[in-house]
Motif scaffolding. Structure first.
Motif, PDB file in Angstrom:
ATOM      1  N   UNK A 120      -9.375   0.593  -2.317  1.00 49.35           N
ATOM      2  CA  UNK A 120      -8.903  -0.629  -2.993  1.00 49.35           C
ATOM      3  C   UNK A 120      -9.774  -1.841  -2.705  1.00 49.35           C
ATOM      4  N   UNK A 121     -10.422  -1.896  -1.507  1.00 43.42           N
ATOM      5  CA  UNK A 121     -11.117  -3.119  -1.059  1.00 43.42           C
ATOM      6  C   UNK A 121     -10.163  -4.310  -1.049  1.00 43.42           C
ATOM      7  N   UNK A 122      -8.884  -4.064  -0.785  1.00 43.56           N
ATOM      8  CA  UNK A 122      -7.929  -5.183  -0.867  1.00 43.56           C
ATOM      9  C   UNK A 122      -8.394  -6.355   0.007  1.00 43.56           C
ATOM     10  N   UNK A 123      -8.636  -7.493  -0.629  1.00 45.64           N
ATOM     11  CA  UNK A 123      -9.020  -8.729   0.062  1.00 45.64           C
ATOM     12  C   UNK A 123      -8.723  -9.882  -0.884  1.00 45.64           C
ATOM     13  N   UNK A 143       0.841  -1.211   0.000  1.00 43.94           N
ATOM     14  CA  UNK A 143       0.000   0.000   0.000  1.00 43.94           C
ATOM     15  C   UNK A 143       0.869   1.251   0.000  1.00 43.94           C
ATOM     16  N   UNK A 144       1.857   1.284   0.876  1.00 49.08           N
ATOM     17  CA  UNK A 144       2.766   2.444   0.944  1.00 49.08           C
ATOM     18  C   UNK A 144       3.407   2.691  -0.412  1.00 49.08           C
ATOM     19  N   UNK A 145       3.874   1.628  -1.036  1.00 49.95           N
ATOM     20  CA  UNK A 145       4.557   1.794  -2.327  1.00 49.95           C
ATOM     21  C   UNK A 145       3.612   2.301  -3.399  1.00 49.95           C
ATOM     22  N   UNK A 146       2.318   2.025  -3.228  1.00 49.38           N
ATOM     23  CA  UNK A 146       1.365   2.534  -4.218  1.00 49.38           C
ATOM     24  C   UNK A 146       0.875   3.930  -3.839  1.00 49.38           C
ATOM     25  N   UNK A 147       1.456   4.509  -2.767  1.00 46.67           N
ATOM     26  CA  UNK A 147       1.151   5.889  -2.412  1.00 46.67           C
ATOM     27  C   UNK A 147       0.100   6.046  -1.333  1.00 46.67           C
ATOM     28  N   UNK A 148      -0.328   4.934  -0.737  1.00 51.14           N
ATOM     29  CA  UNK A 148      -1.333   5.004   0.324  1.00 51.14           C
ATOM     30  C   UNK A 148      -0.619   5.349   1.633  1.00 51.14           C
ATOM     31  N   UNK A 149      -1.019   6.452   2.246  1.00 48.99           N
ATOM     32  CA  UNK A 149      -0.375   6.887   3.493  1.00 48.99           C
ATOM     33  C   UNK A 149      -1.296   6.730   4.712  1.00 48.99           C
ATOM     34  N   UNK A 150      -2.579   6.474   4.477  1.00 45.89           N
ATOM     35  CA  UNK A 150      -3.528   6.147   5.556  1.00 45.89           C
ATOM     36  C   UNK A 150      -4.398   5.010   5.040  1.00 45.89           C
ATOM     37  N   UNK A 192     -12.483 -10.775  -3.644  1.00 46.15           N
ATOM     38  CA  UNK A 192     -13.134  -9.972  -4.681  1.00 46.15           C
ATOM     39  C   UNK A 192     -12.286  -8.842  -5.228  1.00 46.15           C
ATOM     40  N   UNK A 193     -11.090  -8.595  -4.661  1.00 47.78           N
ATOM     41  CA  UNK A 193     -10.313  -7.431  -5.124  1.00 47.78           C
ATOM     42  C   UNK A 193      -8.909  -7.498  -4.525  1.00 47.78           C
ATOM     43  N   UNK A 194      -8.059  -8.340  -5.083  1.00 44.61           N
ATOM     44  CA  UNK A 194      -6.749  -8.530  -4.438  1.00 44.61           C
ATOM     45  C   UNK A 194      -5.735  -7.552  -5.023  1.00 44.61           C
ATOM     46  N   UNK A 195      -6.017  -6.262  -4.828  1.00 47.16           N
ATOM     47  CA  UNK A 195      -5.062  -5.242  -5.262  1.00 47.16           C
ATOM     48  C   UNK A 195      -4.811  -4.266  -4.121  1.00 47.16           C
ATOM     49  N   UNK A 196      -3.580  -3.780  -4.035  1.00 49.77           N
ATOM     50  CA  UNK A 196      -3.216  -2.696  -3.115  1.00 49.77           C
ATOM     51  C   UNK A 196      -2.890  -1.434  -3.900  1.00 49.77           C
ATOM     52  N   UNK A 197      -3.184  -1.447  -5.194  1.00 45.98           N
ATOM     53  CA  UNK A 197      -2.695  -0.387  -6.071  1.00 45.98           C
ATOM     54  C   UNK A 197      -3.786   0.657  -6.348  1.00 45.98           C
ATOM     55  N   UNK A 198      -3.705   1.779  -5.644  1.00 44.05           N
ATOM     56  CA  UNK A 198      -4.718   2.823  -5.816  1.00 44.05           C
ATOM     57  C   UNK A 198      -4.617   3.457  -7.204  1.00 44.05           C
ATOM     58  N   UNK A 199      -3.424   3.530  -7.763  1.00 45.31           N
ATOM     59  CA  UNK A 199      -3.293   4.075  -9.121  1.00 45.31           C
ATOM     60  C   UNK A 199      -4.076   3.242 -10.125  1.00 45.31           C
ATOM     61  N   UNK A 200      -4.060   1.938  -9.959  1.00 49.25           N
ATOM     62  CA  UNK A 200      -4.862   1.037 -10.799  1.00 49.25           C
ATOM     63  C   UNK A 200      -6.354   1.351 -10.625  1.00 49.25           C
ATOM     64  N   UNK A 201      -6.786   1.526  -9.375  1.00 48.41           N
ATOM     65  CA  UNK A 201      -8.205   1.827  -9.126  1.00 48.41           C
ATOM     66  C   UNK A 201      -8.597   3.147  -9.790  1.00 48.41           C
ATOM     67  N   UNK A 202      -7.721   4.132  -9.742  1.00 43.47           N
ATOM     68  CA  UNK A 202      -8.009   5.427 -10.389  1.00 43.47           C
ATOM     69  C   UNK A 202      -8.129   5.229 -11.900  1.00 43.47           C
ATOM     70  N   UNK A 203      -7.214   4.461 -12.470  1.00 42.96           N
ATOM     71  CA  UNK A 203      -7.242   4.245 -13.924  1.00 42.96           C
ATOM     72  C   UNK A 203      -8.566   3.597 -14.350  1.00 42.96           C
TER      73      UNK A 203
END
Ligand code: NIG
Ligand code: FE
Length: 388
Positions: A300-303, A123-130, A306-317
């Motif tokens: 992200x709903x990372x789980x 998450x941190x690497x994808x820019x998530x700070x909280x 149903x949604x195994x991503x930590x990448x917020x940039x992907x979600x924005x795209x």
């Protein structure tokens, strides 16, 4: 110790009072002064105050760190085979949650914590700070409390989701499970949770069960946030507004009446593009929410299901490409929107006094999250004034 982030080509402040007057409050040719873990000043670079140290951003874009208001990080196991069947046409109905519950109950505490640490690093690497994280894969009093105790090691934003589904051991008596969640389980979990959540949807919990559990949470000083409208239309979205929930999440099947209720109430609608992507579901039309004046967050709903991503940039795209967000709206929803969904005013914006949580891109504009999908454009992530 003060640090001046200088020569920022595009500074997204999310302060509509500055810059171009838009919700993103964009300043061009800007600088940002950080004092310890806080923003001390933001403004034009030619008016920047002196600092102990200077970081040259070389014309890059700087924006607030992402606020991921919806994740399920405490779990064990893998459901990639289930994902593959969905890509071949199997529908998603939440039935796989039981697989993760079995794996999570069987896992040693330190293995669960190591998995959260791994995902928090992603998450941190994808820019998530909280970020927020939920229980919901334990579904016994002991396992739910353990999940929250682990989550608490990583974030203050923990959510008790004992009402994720009725676990296999209670299938014969769901009323007893609902009473357990609202009674002993809540009492045991309360200490480690800030929020209470119910999956109020087809195949999970109905609106009366959800109201009973969430009211017990309110009585224990936990604030509701709901999963609703992911699998079918229902009364969960209006229940969220009625109870003053901070956020109602998914909203894939929101009706016009739901959207009117959201617009009139104070509950944030959190859209989760990773879930539609990974379950091959129809996209919700974000324009219906945004044009009605609903406050919208992206998370992200990372789980593992149903949604195994930590990448917020992907979600924005995906939100921009398939859900009707403009790039500016998507970035706002992933930063300020997430902060609203967590009722936080110290994060999600870059103005004096806020936390120094921000992202420096290897790109001139935040539009690149959608324009260059999947490309690692994050140059640096600063959390509480410290670069990771
Ligand atoms: O947010 N919708 C319910 N809960 C999760 C999925 C859980 C799972 O499939 O493991 C969600 O999508
Ligand atoms: Fe979820």
């Amino acid at each position: 110790m003060t640090v001046l982030y200088d020569d920022i080509g595009e500074l997204v402040t999310n302060d509509p009072a500055v810059g171009d007057g838009s919700p993103l409050g964009v300043l061009t040719d800007a600088a940002l002064l950080v004092d310890g873990d806080r923003i001390a000043w933001a403004g034009p670079k030619n008016a920047a105050p002196a600092a102990d140290r200077r970081v040259d951003c070389r014309g890059a874009s700087v924006l607030p760190g992402f606020v991921d208001s919806h994740a399920h990080l405490v779990f064990a196991g893998d459901r990639s085979a289930e994902f593959a069947t969905r890509m071949s046409g199997e529908p998603y109905d939440g039935g796989g949650i039981a697989t993760t519950v079995a794996a999570t109950r069987a896992a040693p505490t330190e293995a669960l914590a190591a998995n959260v640490a791994r995902l928090a690093t992603e998450l941190r690497r994808s820019g998530v700070t909280t970020f927020e994280t939920k229980s919901g894969y334990g579904l016994t009093t002991v396992d739910e409390r353990r999940s929250l105790e682990i989550g608490r090691r990583f974030t203050a934003e923990t959510t008790f989701l004992g009402a994720h589904v009725v676990p296999p051991d209670h299938r014969g008596d769901r009323d007893a499970y609902v009473r357990l969640v609202a009674g002993d389980m809540l009492a045991a979990c309360r200490e480690h949770a800030r929020w209470i959540d119910v999956f109020c949807d087809r195949g999970a919990f109905d609106v009366d069960e959800a109201r009973y559990i969430l009211q017990a949470g309110l009585d224990a000083d936990l604030t509701p946030r709901l999963h609703a409208g992911q699998l079918a239309p229902g009364e969960g979205i209006q229940l969220a507004v009625e109870l003053g929930a901070a956020s109602v999440d998914h909203c894939t099947y929101a009706t016009d009446v739901d959207i009117a209720a959201l617009a009139a109430g104070g509950t944030v609608a959190t859209l989760l593009p990773g879930a539609e992507f990974s379950t091959r579901a129809d996209w919700p039309d974000a324009r219906r929410f945004l044009d009605a004046g609903v406050t919208v967050a992206l998370a992200t709903d990372c789980n593992p299901g149903s949604s195994y991503t930590t990448n917020m940039g992907f979600c924005i795209a995906v939100a921009v490409r398939d859900m009707g967000f403009t790039p500016a709206e998507a970035v706002w929803s992933a930063t300020a929107g997430g902060a609203r969904a967590l009722r936080r005013d110290d994060v999600g914006a870059l103005s004096t006094g806020r936390r120094a949580d921000f992202i420096r891109l290897d790109a001139p504009s935040y539009i690149h999250f959608a324009y260059r999908p999947g490309v690692p454009i994050i140059g640096d992530v600063v959390v509480g004034g410290v670069s990771i």
